[in-house]
Design a protein around this motif. Sequence first.
Motif, mmCIF file in Angstrom:
data_model
loop_
_atom_site.group_PDB
_atom_site.id
_atom_site.type_symbol
_atom_site.label_atom_id
_atom_site.label_comp_id
_atom_site.label_asym_id
_atom_site.label_seq_id
_atom_site.Cartn_x
_atom_site.Cartn_y
_atom_site.Cartn_z
ATOM 1 N N LEU A 14 1.658 -0.425 14.914
ATOM 2 C CA LEU A 14 2.921 -0.395 14.180
ATOM 3 C C LEU A 14 3.378 -1.806 13.825
ATOM 4 C CD1 LEU A 14 4.962 2.401 16.020
ATOM 5 C CD2 LEU A 14 4.164 2.431 13.658
ATOM 6 N N VAL A 15 3.257 -2.706 14.796
ATOM 7 C CA VAL A 15 3.649 -4.099 14.532
ATOM 8 C C VAL A 15 2.783 -4.682 13.422
ATOM 9 C CG1 VAL A 15 3.731 -6.427 15.509
ATOM 10 C CG2 VAL A 15 4.514 -4.473 16.865
ATOM 11 N N PHE A 16 1.469 -4.427 13.503
ATOM 12 C CA PHE A 16 0.543 -4.932 12.479
ATOM 13 C C PHE A 16 0.843 -4.318 11.117
ATOM 14 C CE2 PHE A 16 -3.456 -4.026 10.158
ATOM 15 C CZ PHE A 16 -3.776 -5.329 9.789
ATOM 16 N N TYR A 17 1.060 -2.995 11.081
ATOM 17 C CA TYR A 17 1.293 -2.303 9.819
ATOM 18 C C TYR A 17 2.587 -2.779 9.154
ATOM 19 C CZ TYR A 17 2.230 1.441 6.492
ATOM 20 O OH TYR A 17 2.517 2.147 5.357
ATOM 21 N N ILE A 18 3.638 -2.864 9.951
ATOM 22 C CA ILE A 18 4.937 -3.271 9.390
ATOM 23 C C ILE A 18 4.873 -4.699 8.869
ATOM 24 C CG2 ILE A 18 7.350 -3.768 9.982
ATOM 25 C CD1 ILE A 18 7.186 -1.399 11.966
ATOM 26 N N SER A 19 4.247 -5.594 9.648
ATOM 27 C CA SER A 19 4.189 -6.997 9.230
ATOM 28 C C SER A 19 3.325 -7.177 7.981
ATOM 29 C CB SER A 19 3.647 -7.860 10.369
ATOM 30 O OG SER A 19 2.349 -7.444 10.744
ATOM 31 N N THR A 20 2.152 -6.501 7.948
ATOM 32 C CA THR A 20 1.273 -6.647 6.786
ATOM 33 C C THR A 20 1.861 -5.972 5.553
ATOM 34 O OG1 THR A 20 0.027 -4.698 7.552
ATOM 35 C CG2 THR A 20 -0.846 -6.866 8.120
ATOM 36 N N THR A 21 2.517 -4.823 5.755
ATOM 37 C CA THR A 21 3.146 -4.130 4.625
ATOM 38 C C THR A 21 4.253 -4.979 4.015
ATOM 39 O OG1 THR A 21 2.668 -1.966 5.621
ATOM 40 C CG2 THR A 21 4.362 -2.043 3.907
ATOM 41 N N HIS A 22 5.074 -5.565 4.886
ATOM 42 C CA HIS A 22 6.157 -6.422 4.391
ATOM 43 C C HIS A 22 5.589 -7.620 3.634
ATOM 44 C CE1 HIS A 22 10.027 -8.457 4.273
ATOM 45 N NE2 HIS A 22 9.449 -9.534 4.782
ATOM 46 N N LYS A 23 4.534 -8.211 4.204
ATOM 47 C CA LYS A 23 3.920 -9.368 3.551
ATOM 48 C C LYS A 23 3.317 -8.968 2.207
ATOM 49 C CE LYS A 23 2.233 -13.533 3.230
ATOM 50 N NZ LYS A 23 3.110 -14.706 2.992
ATOM 51 N N GLN A 24 2.654 -7.813 2.143
ATOM 52 C CA GLN A 24 2.029 -7.345 0.909
ATOM 53 C C GLN A 24 3.073 -7.047 -0.163
ATOM 54 O OE1 GLN A 24 -1.426 -7.207 0.457
ATOM 55 N NE2 GLN A 24 -0.720 -7.086 -1.670
ATOM 56 N N GLN A 25 4.205 -6.496 0.266
ATOM 57 C CA GLN A 25 5.283 -6.215 -0.688
ATOM 58 C C GLN A 25 5.798 -7.502 -1.325
ATOM 59 O OE1 GLN A 25 8.118 -4.002 1.640
ATOM 60 N NE2 GLN A 25 7.104 -2.026 1.266
ATOM 61 N N GLN A 26 5.928 -8.553 -0.495
ATOM 62 C CA GLN A 26 6.383 -9.834 -1.028
ATOM 63 C C GLN A 26 5.368 -10.393 -2.034
ATOM 64 O OE1 GLN A 26 9.404 -11.169 -0.345
ATOM 65 N NE2 GLN A 26 9.797 -9.341 0.875
ATOM 66 N N VAL A 27 4.079 -10.260 -1.685
ATOM 67 C CA VAL A 27 3.022 -10.746 -2.585
ATOM 68 C C VAL A 27 3.025 -9.945 -3.887
ATOM 69 C CG1 VAL A 27 0.523 -10.959 -2.882
ATOM 70 C CG2 VAL A 27 1.575 -11.603 -0.708
#
Length: 314
Positions: free
Chosen positions: A19-32
């Motif tokens: 969950l921590v990995f998914y949330i962090s990567t999803t947030h980062k991908q959204q910014q990108v």
Amino acid sequence: MRKLVSSLGVFILFIVFSLVFYISTTHKQQQVNKLQIAQIEKQIALDLPLLDLSNELLKHSGNKVAIQHYIQTVNTHIQGTGIEVISIVPEHEFISSLKTDEFIRKLNSNNSVVFIALSLKQPHFSYTRVTVYILLVVVSALFMVMIKQAEIYQRNKKLITEQEPSTLESKPLILVINLKSKTLSSSYYPEQEVALANKPLCFYLALVEFCTNNPEIKLNHNKNVPEELLELANKYFYRLVELGHTIRKRPNFNNSLEKTLSEIRAALDDVLNDCLEQKELYYPPKAFGEGSRSRMHSYGLVNVNQGNIEIIGK
């Protein structure tokens, strides 16, 4: 049952880490994605005057082949981002029929409004993500092993702590006097060594030997130290010289007797503070009350022969 608990623990840890990995990567991908979409919009806005779009006011049908070619060129540049330009149409041609992964951006030019349809396709389980999830399973298992090892260590430490007093009581106390290191320690806590200066160390060794051989003699502060006791103290001092600890003039063991005894008591307090009953065997008695230095008081070790003393380097 333990295996089930361990497996459940690994599963819970994996879910938390995932969950921590998914949330962090999803947030980062959204910014990108936002940044990339903004760059695409900016590029199309700059190229908009060059595009041959249809114009309803001027009755111009435009060049759809050229626009499609431009879209292909843009998509080639943004290939690998997961974003794709679907269409670029003026407002009068826009038909709102979008798929699940498609969205619209609106551009305002001087003479008209243009709609850009884009598609965002990013797989949830790419090769990189699957690799990360596999690593998270391994990390969760290792983390669970570390937790179990920590629990075992704490349990064993508690068990040793609980058993230590009874173990210590079951074996005799030995006061260890080491001439080589000029320290005092005990068999209960051999690592707890207390250093002692030359004069109190030699005097205490002499006192132990003298009182062992003469248990009935009273040693009074108001009288000079017996010659036999002085000879023993000098003997131990010369032993220190042989061991290379000192080359100074031999001390006068008759002087500052109370100071010498105080230093001995302080060292014994540090070494035998947890062994109060056995401590009395090795401890030079203190003088208490009014007239404490009268002929009634003796600093001799009355019961030293009942204890166990080990002298290293004698």
